[in-house]
Design an enzyme around this catalytic site. Structure first.
Site, PDB file in Angstrom:
ATOM      1  N   THR A   5      37.067  37.839  33.276  1.00 54.53           N
ATOM      2  CA  THR A   5      36.487  38.113  34.485  1.00 54.53           C
ATOM      3  C   THR A   5      37.488  37.551  35.543  1.00 54.53           C
ATOM      4  OG1 THR A   5      34.588  37.507  35.929  1.00 54.53           O
ATOM      5  CG2 THR A   5      35.243  35.887  34.671  1.00 54.53           C
ATOM      6  N   GLY A   6      37.222  38.230  36.599  1.00 53.82           N
ATOM      7  CA  GLY A   6      38.349  37.848  37.748  1.00 53.82           C
ATOM      8  C   GLY A   6      39.093  39.066  38.316  1.00 53.82           C
ATOM      9  N   THR A  12      31.871  40.535  37.510  1.00 53.31           N
ATOM     10  CA  THR A  12      31.623  40.840  36.068  1.00 53.31           C
ATOM     11  C   THR A  12      31.008  39.609  35.248  1.00 53.31           C
ATOM     12  OG1 THR A  12      34.110  41.741  36.654  1.00 53.31           O
ATOM     13  CG2 THR A  12      33.423  41.030  34.194  1.00 53.31           C
ATOM     14  N   ARG A  28      39.452  53.328  41.693  1.00 52.80           N
ATOM     15  CA  ARG A  28      39.987  51.955  40.996  1.00 52.80           C
ATOM     16  C   ARG A  28      39.290  51.796  39.905  1.00 52.80           C
ATOM     17  NH1 ARG A  28      38.302  46.790  39.899  1.00 52.80           N
ATOM     18  NH2 ARG A  28      40.179  45.532  39.902  1.00 52.80           N
ATOM     19  N   VAL A  29      39.712  51.640  38.896  1.00 53.85           N
ATOM     20  CA  VAL A  29      39.171  51.118  37.648  1.00 53.85           C
ATOM     21  C   VAL A  29      39.597  49.663  37.369  1.00 53.85           C
ATOM     22  CG1 VAL A  29      38.989  51.597  35.131  1.00 53.85           C
ATOM     23  CG2 VAL A  29      38.523  53.368  36.560  1.00 53.85           C
ATOM     24  N   GLY A  30      39.260  48.765  36.697  1.00 58.65           N
ATOM     25  CA  GLY A  30      39.547  47.574  36.500  1.00 58.65           C
ATOM     26  C   GLY A  30      39.898  47.321  35.024  1.00 58.65           C
ATOM     27  N   ASP A  31      39.757  46.171  34.677  1.00 56.81           N
ATOM     28  CA  ASP A  31      40.206  45.691  33.190  1.00 56.81           C
ATOM     29  C   ASP A  31      38.865  45.833  32.558  1.00 56.81           C
ATOM     30  OD1 ASP A  31      38.953  43.477  34.895  1.00 56.81           O
ATOM     31  OD2 ASP A  31      39.262  42.457  33.281  1.00 56.81           O
ATOM     32  N   GLY A  43      40.900  42.223  37.991  1.00 62.28           N
ATOM     33  CA  GLY A  43      41.086  42.799  36.796  1.00 62.28           C
ATOM     34  C   GLY A  43      42.579  43.495  37.019  1.00 62.28           C
TER      35      GLY A  43
HETATM   36  N1  GLY Z   1      37.353  42.114  36.210  1.00 56.46           N
HETATM   37  C1  GLY Z   1      36.850  43.191  36.946  1.00 56.46           C
HETATM   38  C2  GLY Z   1      37.439  43.977  37.710  1.00 56.46           C
HETATM   39  O1  GLY Z   1      38.567  43.407  38.288  1.00 56.46           O
HETATM   40  O2  GLY Z   1      37.238  45.080  38.161  1.00 56.46           O
END
Ligand code: GLY
Length: 236
Positions: free
Chosen positions: A149-150, A98, A126-129, A152
């Site tokens: 970042t990290g 990210t 899967r969708v992250g943050d 999500g």
């Molecule tokens: N921070 C990016 C994700 O976990 O998708």
């Protein structure tokens, strides 16, 4: 890096402090710069978030070229991962890539953007943050901006960027606000101390701050003339 099916899927979001505008895309395939599609959503539609096939169709209609995003190196990593797969694998240990950016212009207006292929080898779908306002990115033009970042999932469960901005609204400096939001995350989800996480912030006056639990991330700060690179001390 791709998901567990070997497909690269991208998430991105952008915010403009002037007008509190935002655009985002989630689970987008085959488009090299998802942040530009997110900006197009913000600038040309009445919506905020487009996902999956609809986001791809929107990108095509707006002239974004399609390409296979799986590089040879990423395909090798995916094949190696598949060969070594075992039922005890912790998916949250896989890496991610990210990039989050926060900006303050000369007129004192804030903007931010966040773009990613997400957690490597994630479950397909899967969708992250990163495309979710308040999670991967948030700003308030009267207060400041924050991004994450990290992993999500932890950021999503605590709306970490929104929390940082609200802490700054209460008077905390950016680094204090990042730290307090990080502590909140760890208090709610104790395992948040382990997987890679980082929060960054800038306030309305241009003061910046960050907090991370790992030495793996590099932070850059630019003032228009020069760029400084830092590796902050991780929170224990
Ligand atoms: N921070 C990016 C994700 O976990 O998708």
């Amino acid at each position: 890096l791709p998901d567990e099916s070997g497909v690269v899927t991208l998430d991105a979001c952008i915010m403009d402090g002037v007008g509190h505008r935002a655009g985002s895309v989630a689970f987008l395939r085959n488009i090299r710069n998802p942040i530009s599609v997110a900006r197009k959503v913000m600038d040309t539609t009445r919506h905020v978030l487009l996902a999956g096939d609809g986001a791809l169709q929107f990108a095509r209609q707006n002239g974004f070229p399609e390409q296979d995003l799986l590089t040879d190196a990423a395909r090798q990593r995916w094949l190696e991962w598949k060969r070594g797969l075992n039922p005890n694998d912790n998916l949250l240990d896989q890496s991610h890539d990210t990039v989050t950016m926060l900006c303050l212009d000369r007129a004192g207006n804030l903007a931010g953007a966040c773009s990613t292929s997400g957690l490597a080898m994630k479950i397909h779908g899967r969708v992250g943050d990163s495309p979710i306002l308040g999670a991967g990115l948030y700003l308030d033009n009267q207060v400041g901006a924050a991004g994450a970042t990290g992993v999500g999932e932890l950021v999503l469960r605590t709306l970490a960027s929104f929390t940082v901005v609200e802490f700054m609204r209460q008077g905390m400096r950016p680094s204090e606000a990042c730290r307090a939001a990080f502590e909140r995350m760890c208090e709610k989800i104790p395992e948040a101390r382990h997987p890679q996480e980082a929060l960054i912030a800038i306030d309305k006056r241009g003061e910046v701050g960050c907090a991370t639990n790992t030495g793996d991330f590099t932070f850059y700060y630019g003032d228009g003339e020069r760029v400084q690179r830092t590796k902050p001390t991780p929170i224990a």
